[in-house]
Scaffold this motif. Structure first.
Motif, mmCIF file in Angstrom:
data_model
loop_
_atom_site.group_PDB
_atom_site.id
_atom_site.type_symbol
_atom_site.label_atom_id
_atom_site.label_comp_id
_atom_site.label_asym_id
_atom_site.label_seq_id
_atom_site.Cartn_x
_atom_site.Cartn_y
_atom_site.Cartn_z
ATOM 1 N N GLU A 190 0.809 -1.217 0.000
ATOM 2 C CA GLU A 190 0.000 0.000 0.000
ATOM 3 C C GLU A 190 0.844 1.270 0.000
ATOM 4 O OE1 GLU A 190 -0.356 -2.570 1.879
ATOM 5 O OE2 GLU A 190 -2.433 -3.204 2.061
ATOM 6 N N ALA A 191 2.039 1.206 0.559
ATOM 7 C CA ALA A 191 2.876 2.400 0.655
ATOM 8 C C ALA A 191 3.769 2.593 -0.573
ATOM 9 C CB ALA A 191 3.741 2.342 1.916
ATOM 10 N N LEU A 192 3.683 1.696 -1.535
ATOM 11 C CA LEU A 192 4.517 1.805 -2.739
ATOM 12 C C LEU A 192 3.716 2.413 -3.880
ATOM 13 C CD1 LEU A 192 6.301 -1.680 -2.694
ATOM 14 C CD2 LEU A 192 7.313 0.537 -2.102
ATOM 15 N N GLU A 193 4.348 3.292 -4.628
ATOM 16 C CA GLU A 193 3.693 3.860 -5.807
ATOM 17 C C GLU A 193 3.584 2.826 -6.924
ATOM 18 O OE1 GLU A 193 2.231 6.688 -6.025
ATOM 19 O OE2 GLU A 193 2.831 7.436 -4.058
ATOM 20 N N LYS A 194 4.560 1.951 -7.006
ATOM 21 C CA LYS A 194 4.540 0.864 -7.988
ATOM 22 C C LYS A 194 5.239 -0.339 -7.391
ATOM 23 C CE LYS A 194 8.739 2.397 -10.387
ATOM 24 N NZ LYS A 194 9.326 2.756 -11.710
ATOM 25 N N PRO A 195 4.968 -1.549 -7.891
ATOM 26 C CA PRO A 195 5.575 -2.758 -7.316
ATOM 27 C C PRO A 195 7.097 -2.754 -7.467
ATOM 28 C CG PRO A 195 3.693 -3.309 -8.711
ATOM 29 C CD PRO A 195 3.986 -1.861 -8.950
ATOM 30 N N MET A 196 7.749 -3.473 -6.561
ATOM 31 C CA MET A 196 9.193 -3.718 -6.659
ATOM 32 C C MET A 196 9.399 -5.149 -7.152
ATOM 33 S SD MET A 196 10.842 -1.883 -3.286
ATOM 34 C CE MET A 196 9.992 -2.937 -2.116
ATOM 35 N N GLU A 197 10.456 -5.362 -7.927
ATOM 36 C CA GLU A 197 10.727 -6.692 -8.484
ATOM 37 C C GLU A 197 12.188 -7.056 -8.316
ATOM 38 O OE1 GLU A 197 7.378 -6.878 -12.091
ATOM 39 O OE2 GLU A 197 9.527 -6.771 -12.551
ATOM 40 N N VAL A 198 12.420 -8.362 -8.163
ATOM 41 C CA VAL A 198 13.758 -8.915 -8.212
ATOM 42 C C VAL A 198 13.687 -10.138 -9.125
ATOM 43 C CG1 VAL A 198 13.363 -10.282 -6.119
ATOM 44 C CG2 VAL A 198 15.706 -9.801 -6.866
ATOM 45 N N THR A 199 14.672 -10.311 -10.006
ATOM 46 C CA THR A 199 14.583 -11.338 -11.047
ATOM 47 C C THR A 199 15.846 -12.188 -11.093
ATOM 48 O OG1 THR A 199 15.540 -9.936 -12.782
ATOM 49 C CG2 THR A 199 13.155 -9.798 -12.438
ATOM 50 N N ARG A 200 15.689 -13.341 -11.735
ATOM 51 C CA ARG A 200 16.834 -14.187 -12.054
ATOM 52 C C ARG A 200 16.581 -14.852 -13.399
ATOM 53 N NH1 ARG A 200 20.132 -19.215 -9.296
ATOM 54 N NH2 ARG A 200 21.233 -19.693 -11.227
ATOM 55 N N GLN A 201 17.584 -14.782 -14.276
ATOM 56 C CA GLN A 201 17.489 -15.437 -15.576
ATOM 57 C C GLN A 201 17.823 -16.920 -15.416
ATOM 58 O OE1 GLN A 201 17.364 -13.317 -18.604
ATOM 59 N NE2 GLN A 201 16.992 -15.070 -19.902
ATOM 60 N N LEU A 202 16.962 -17.762 -15.981
ATOM 61 C CA LEU A 202 17.179 -19.207 -15.909
ATOM 62 C C LEU A 202 17.873 -19.683 -17.183
ATOM 63 C CD1 LEU A 202 13.801 -20.491 -14.408
ATOM 64 C CD2 LEU A 202 15.964 -20.042 -13.228
ATOM 65 N N HIS A 203 18.843 -20.549 -17.001
ATOM 66 C CA HIS A 203 19.541 -21.184 -18.134
ATOM 67 C C HIS A 203 19.396 -22.691 -17.949
ATOM 68 C CE1 HIS A 203 21.306 -17.398 -19.487
ATOM 69 N NE2 HIS A 203 21.586 -17.145 -18.212
ATOM 70 N N VAL A 204 18.683 -23.310 -18.856
ATOM 71 C CA VAL A 204 18.403 -24.743 -18.782
ATOM 72 C C VAL A 204 19.005 -25.422 -20.004
ATOM 73 C CG1 VAL A 204 16.625 -26.515 -18.592
ATOM 74 C CG2 VAL A 204 16.245 -24.261 -17.565
ATOM 75 N N GLN A 205 19.829 -26.429 -19.765
ATOM 76 C CA GLN A 205 20.441 -27.186 -20.858
ATOM 77 C C GLN A 205 19.620 -28.443 -21.119
ATOM 78 O OE1 GLN A 205 24.555 -27.883 -19.903
ATOM 79 N NE2 GLN A 205 25.144 -25.753 -20.250
#
Length: 406
Positions: A190-205
């Motif tokens: 509720e106190a954020l103007e927009k969502p925060m995100e944290v990501t990780r790129q997946l590498h699958v062989q």
């Protein structure tokens, strides 16, 4: 006597407004409300200040407040105090105000290995610390929200603090479809103007995977012209390509006479275009089968490829009107069959008279023949010739009368 207070709980950001209403079923002559550490005497005619009266009036039993410009220090209980209907003990109602405080930056915990294998179990955890109230976590893989493998969130807080930390795990069996996609933990509050995100790129062989089953036929090539045999394969890491043309084996990239095997070309998202070029197509080329083997160390896939100078056969495509027409025709046929069966079973319409039933008196021979048609219908047929009969044994013959001269 209880005080009816609404709302029971509310979440507001700093600077927002909040309306609180306490009500009893009798007229009152005073109204007090405690916000933070300050007690306010609310008078309907006094609308100055950050906490002012709101409601239908004291005579209606309403003690309400409009709380303006909410402050951080107002986080906690809000209490209204009303006089009793009798006696000297005041009535109290309490609600909970949470002054929203933005959480810290989300943290994504996951295995440190740079890449994974097709079929590996993958577990990650997202932690969003110190929010009031706790943040909401949503998981995405690429652009799609993850719904399966998402565990129940866990909310904790430090002793003596009303700030809450939320953590949530996600588990998944990785496939080739997950390769190159981003795992996203999105935190909303509720106190954020927009969502925060944290990501990780997946590498699958994963080993090479074909896009179509069975032999491949490439149409539309012309005799005497250049021909390109393109096969699309998906793999990670990059595959090696080996073509077999008659007795020749070409490991790409390589050229042998008028035949060239190109190095697999990355199209994106693990897709590769594997190409064999024929400089000039002959009838012998059309009659031949070309074999392709791709291998990336994790597995191999083999293809049988033929070429044709004919155009690719068009698929049967039906537009919406044709589909509707077929459905209507099938329905009409079903109705017609139903009506025919119904008519046959009930001796109706064109099946009327299919069988004849005659009432047989009790005790009569059930195998006696039906009376002659003339005996049944004679009285109904005025044109029937009722002549005299001459008996001859058991048979009666109509007597012919001589012609009378006129």
């Amino acid at each position: 006597q209880n005080v009816d207070i609404t709302p029971r709980e509310a979440v507001r950001r700093i600077g927002d407004e909040l309306s609180v209403l306490c009500k009893v079923p009798y007229p009152i002559d005073s109204c007090r409300m405690t916000v933070g550490t300050t007690s306010y005497r609310l008078i309907p005619d006094n609308l100055q200040g950050d906490v002012v009266y709101a409601g239908q009036g004291l005579k209606a039993g309403e003690c309400g407040a409009l709380i303006k410009n909410i402050k951080e220090e107002w986080n906690g209980n809000i209490t209204c105090v009303l006089p009793p209907p009798s006696g000297s003990i005041e009535l109290v109602g309490t609600m909970r105000l949470l002054v929203a405080r933005a959480p810290g930056v989300p943290i994504l915990n996951s295995p440190q290995q740079p890449s994974f294998m097709d079929g590996d179990k993958f577990v990650a955890q997202c932690v969003v610390p110190n929010g009031r109230p706790a943040a909401k976590i949503t998981w995405f893989l690429g652009s799609e929200e993850l719904l399966h493998g998402v565990h129940q969130p866990v909310v904790t807080s430090e002793p003596g603090s009303d700030l809450q930390t939320i953590s949530q795990n996600v588990s998944r069996t990785l496939t080739d479809e997950d390769d190159a996609k981003k795992l996203v933990c999105r935190a909303e509050h509720e106190a954020l103007e927009k969502p925060m995100e944290v990501t990780r790129q997946l590498h699958v062989q994963y080993p090479p995977k074909r896009q179509e089953s069975g032999p491949i036929t490439i149409f539309g090539l012309k005799l005497g012209a250049e021909g390109r045999l393109n096969v699309t394969v998906r793999a990670n890491p990059k595959p090696n390509a080996e073509w077999s043309v008659g007795d020749q084996v070409l490991i790409a990239p390589r050229q042998a006479g008028e035949i060239t095997a190109l190095e697999p070309l990355l199209l994106g998202n693990g897709y590769y275009n594997v190409t064999l070029i024929l400089a000039r197509i002959t009838k012998e080329d059309v009659d031949r089968t070309y074999y392709l083997r791709v291998d990336n160390g994790l597995g191999r896939e083999e293809f049988a490829v033929r070429i044709s100078t004919m155009d690719e056969p068009a698929g049967v495509e039906l537009d919406t009107g044709a589909i509707v027409g077929i459905v209507v025709a099938v329905l009409i046929l079903l109705v017609a069959v139903f009506l025919a069966v119904f008519a046959f079973a009930t001796d109706r319409w064109c099946f009327a008279g299919r069988s004849h039933r005659t009432d047989i008196p009790d005790g009569a021979d059930s195998e006696a023949p039906l009376p002659p048609h003339d005996d049944i219908k004679g009285s109904e047929n005025p044109s029937h010739d009722h002549g005299d009969y001459i008996s001859n044994g058991d048979t009666k013959h109509p007597e012919k009368k001589p012609d009378t001269a006129v």
